[in-house]
Design an enzyme around this catalytic site. Structure first.
Site, PDB file in Angstrom:
ATOM      1  CB  ALA A 197      -0.951   0.042   1.232  1.00  0.00           C
ATOM      2  CE  LYS A 198       5.768   3.217  -0.494  1.00  0.00           C
ATOM      3  NZ  LYS A 198       6.501   3.913   0.529  1.00  0.00           N
ATOM      4  N   GLY A 199       0.542   6.145   0.098  1.00  0.00           N
ATOM      5  CA  GLY A 199      -0.228   6.943   0.137  1.00  0.00           C
ATOM      6  C   GLY A 199       0.641   8.295   0.050  1.00  0.00           C
TER       7      GLY A 199
END
Length: 878
Positions: free
Chosen positions: A294-296
């Site tokens: 995941a990344k943000g």
């Protein structure tokens, strides 16, 4: 023209309740605004009206006893306005929203200001998907179709109003009719994209309220990315888009159970593209780790806003749409219609610009009473300090050591030259350059300085590097110049020119006697050294056929070099995205030794994930009263070294697997080609997006007798693990008693001793077992073997896993594998021994599958003693 929300906010403090009325004046349309206190700056008010399509022609001030009243006459605009315009102007004047060009939709379509913000948020998200339209063009299109604006809002309400917002099928039918009725192609595309956005959204906080009963000051949309009008070549599992007047951001996940860092981005125009690239890499990096990638990233659109405040807005938006768990039951957020199933797993981590925000994130989780507590953000006050552990650098050093070992060099016993990206105050660079006293660091650079030491003394330079590492906020300018060899020095990157001695030129392999800092950096990147150590931030090497635009890092365009110019023997990628994937492949094809950033620097991610999984288990004991919070924290601290050892062992196993496949790459090419096709068909992997060769290139390599390079094998290995893990999760393997010991084996021994029952009840029990089995399977028998067995024998991945587990137990494979790895002699002999053992294991798995379809019970026990006697005899005969 827009009105500053911060300026409006300051005015709102002085005058929280401006009143706006519209009527008729001498020139036509007239407005009066009454402020109880000090009014706004006149220019700002005129700009606000202009956003609604109203141009001020005259202004009069009428001062009363308790308030100031301003009258405005307009020479443009309709004779009558929808009733929603006045409250929208009042809200803008009070600083509750930014009146920009989208305000025209209030005038033309009669929607209210919050609905306008909703549409603006949708269009801002679609802009990030690169739909190719400017905001002005989109607003013009929507202004021409007020009925579509009202219809799309009605569809949104019908889908998400918890109080019942209307008939969704009827609302969708009306939207569909208006989409089909568009006269212009661009109008059709804009409407289809908005329709797809509403239908792809599965949750929103638009109907949620804060503790004061007012709507949230931010909007958040949880999106099923596969349902967007243009989902793109790589589609995340879910993404959350957060929009406010001052902050926007996106968080993407590759699966339901995923984690990754949140970064403060400076790419305001394409931060979604940045996140897409990062999450693709993170998903590959997380292949041997229990949560997938995941990344943000969030951007701040008001320079006066502190990064921590922007982070708060972003994280609150994510938590607005995330389920929690109470007494073992999943609970949805209040005032929220959920078109998806239970989804309580949200874990974040530090990234660029947010390294010190873990405790802040955990305080926000506590504010929401989120079930994960301080497992929400790893590395906080009670978490693992990656810099203190040096874990990311130590993990990358595992790759470096293996590269040299396979080349016949022992860097633990002999000096070797290094050029580096970074400085000693940095975690990855600083820790990495303290991992060996044999390092001869001849050159390095960061964003401030260029360092050059043509003939370093390993011992004294090691001591000086340690001093700088321990010196707070040090830079290369703090390096003791008396310890730098003749012809070296430290220069700021702002220097006009740098003169180079003959010794420096010889060390760098260049001829010019003077150069600019940028030229010197390019020379350092291309220096003839043993190791290029990347511990910095930025993309510095591209493939020869790529342009700087392909690198997507304009800040380093001036110093980037093509891969063909590299003269180092080995690359260690402690930092992210230092090379493009095509650059890695090009360098490897020329004989360079390199894996990939998602392999080399995965130890930091793995440490965070193990921390989170530890906390999930132990916190259930704290909530049940079986474990005190102090005992939990003491236990976490006690097992720090064990955690590091486990993480490094897994990194070592993965790097070894890549090395084994690379050693026989040309002989395994046909197997790899078939695996690529299988991953494309079964896992939806796009070989081009993943960085794997095209069919034409594979044909060329077949004809040339070449195999896949290490960077390509790394990709194949990771995607294979992801697919195998998913297939095992879909089977009964995680529930099979034969695999149950792997759950406890995953955790440190001290934790197992104190909290075995808590581990057995871990909510990610199945994921941990499936992932660890997949990791070991692919590492031990190689990528492509499972698919080969499936083709030959018509078995499933679960069948192969069960057969492997049987063979592992009968052979005491762990001990045999360790024996092969540690036997004396050259590295080439150890590799050959491992290949012999791998071949034996593959044959035995095949036999088990043909004989008993992978049963692991008593019918196999009868072989155990006989096989072990044979193994013992074989050892004694050597």
């Amino acid at each position: 023209m827009t009105v500053s929300v911060r300026a409006a906010g300051r005015a709102a403090v002085e005058n929280p309740s401006p009143r706006v009325r519209f009527g008729h004046g001498e020139l036509g349309l007239r407005a009066t605004i009454a402020w109880p206190g000090a009014p706004r700056v006149l220019a700002d008010v005129c700009a606000m009206f202009e956003s609604f399509g109203l141009r001020v022609a005259a202004h009069h001030e009428l001062t009363g006893e308790t308030e100031t009243v301003h009258a405005f006459e307009f020479d443009t605009g309709p004779e009558a306005l929808p009733p929603s315009v006045a409250p929208a102007c009042a809200a803008a004047a009070a600083g509750r929203w930014r009146a920009d060009r989208y305000a025209r939709l209030i005038t033309t379509a009669g929607i209210d200001w919050r609905e306008t913000v909703l549409l603006r948020a949708a269009c801002r998200f679609l802009k990030q998907t690169r739909w190719g339209y400017s905001e002005t063009y989109v607003v013009d299109s929507l202004t021409r179709s007020p009925e579509f604006v009202r219809a799309i809002i009605a569809l949104f309400r019908a889908r998400f109003d918890p109080a019942g917002g209307g008939d969704e099928p009827a609302a969708l039918a009306e939207v569909d009719a208006l989409v089909e009725g568009a006269d212009l192609l661009d109008d059709d595309r804009i409407r289809r994209a908005l329709r797809a956005f509403v239908l792809a959204t599965v949750r929103t906080n638009w109907f949620q309220v804060d503790t004061d009963g007012q709507p949230r000051p931010r909007l958040a949309f949880k999106i099923d990315s596969s349902r967007l009008a243009t989902p793109g070549p790589w589609v995340p599992y879910r993404e959350i888009f957060v929009h406010s007047e001052e902050v926007e951001g996106i968080h993407m996940r590759a699966g339901a159970v995923a984690r990754g860092g949140l970064r403060w981005s400076d790419r305001t125009e394409d931060f979604r593209t940045e996140v897409l690239d990062l999450v693709k890499t993170q998903t590959v990096k997380n292949a041997p780790i229990v949560p997938t990638g995941a990344k943000g990233a969030f951007v701040i659109r008001d320079a006066a806003l502190e990064p921590s405040d922007g982070y708060r807005v972003f994280v609150r938006g994510l938590l607005d749409l995330t389920d929690t768990i109470v007494d073992g039951e999943v609970r949805h957020p209040e005032h929220t219609v959920c078109h998806d199933g239970p989804d309580p797993y949200l874990v974040v981590a530090a990234d660029k610009g947010t390294a010190r925000f873990s405790d802040l994130a955990n305080s926000l989780a506590a504010e929401y009473d989120f079930w994960l507590g301080d497992a929400f953000a790893s590395g906080g006050s009670a978490g693992y300090d990656h810099k203190a552990m040096g874990i990311t650098a130590r993990g990358a050093w595992v790759s470096v050591r293996r590269h040299f070992a396979e080349a016949g060099r022992d860097i633990d016993a002999e000096p070797f030259t290094v050029a580096g990206i970074g400085d000693m105050s940095g975690d990855v660079f600083g820790n990495g350059m303290l991992l060996s006293r044999n390092i001869e660091l001849v050159a390095a650079f960061d964003h401030r300085h260029v360092f050059l030491d043509p003939d370093p003394d390993p011992e004294s330079s090691f001591a000086e590097r340690r001093r700088l590492f321990e010196l707070p906020r040090s830079s290369w300018a703090d390096y003791d110049s008396a310890l730098i060899s003749e012809g070296g020095g430290v220069w700021p990157r702002t220097a006009k020119s740098i003169r180079l001695s003959q010794r420096a030129r010889a060390r760098l392999g260049i001829e010019q006697s003077s150069c600019t800092p940028d030229e010197l950096i390019r020379a350092i990147l291309c220096a003839p050294v043993d190791l290029l150590w990347n511990g910095g931030i930025g993309t510095y090497v591209r493939a020869d056929h790529e342009t700087d635009v392909d690198a997507q890092d304009p800040a380093n365009d001036r110093v980037r070099v093509p891969a063909s110019r590299l003269r180092c023997a080995v690359v260690g990628e402690g930092g992210n995205l230092g090379f493009t994937q095509h650059a890695r492949i090009g360098y490897a094809l020329r004989g360079g030794r390199i894996n990939a950033d998602f392999i080399d620097n995965a130890a930091g991610v793995a440490t965070s994930d193990l921390e989170v999984n530890l906390k999930i288990a132990l916190d259930s004991g704290v909530r049940a009263g079986a474990l005190s919070a102090d005992k939990r924290n003491a236990l976490l601290a006690e097992v720090t070294d064990d955690v590091a050892a486990r993480v490094l062992e897994r990194s070592d196993n993965q790097v070894l697997a890549i090395g084994l496949a690379a050693d026989r790459a040309k002989y395994l090419l046909e197997r790899h080609i078939r695996l690529i096709a299988n991953l494309r068909d079964e896992a939806g992997m796009d070989p081009g997006v993943a960085g794997l060769p095209s069919d034409a290139e594979l044909h060329r390599r077949t004809q040339a007798g070449e195999g896949l390079t290490r960077p390509e094998i790394a990709v194949l290995l990771a995607h294979s693990k992801n697919l195998v893990s998913r297939e095992l999760l879909d089977s009964t393997v995680p529930d099979d008693p034969a695999f149950a010991p792997r759950l406890r084996d995953y955790f440190p021994d001290a934790v197992t001793a104190h909290a075995a029952d808590l581990i057995d009840a871990h909510p990610l029990r199945r994921e941990i077992i499936a992932t660890t089995v997949a990791d070991e399977l692919i590492n031990r028998i190689g990528p492509g073997t499972i698919f080969r067995l499936q083709e030959r024998l018509g078995v499933t991945t679960a069948d192969v896993a069960r057969a492997y587990e049987a063979v592992r137990g009968v052979l005491d494979l762990d001990a045999l594998w360790t024996d092969c790895r540690n036997r004396p002699g050259a590295e080439s002999q150890r590799i050959q021994a491992l290949f012999d053992l791998r071949e034996l294991v593959e044959h035995l798995i095949s036999w088990v599958l043909r004989s008993s379809r992978g049963e692991t019970g008593s019918d196999l026990d009868r072989f155990t003693d006989s096989v072990r006697r044979l193994v013992t005899a074989g050892k004694q005969s050597r």
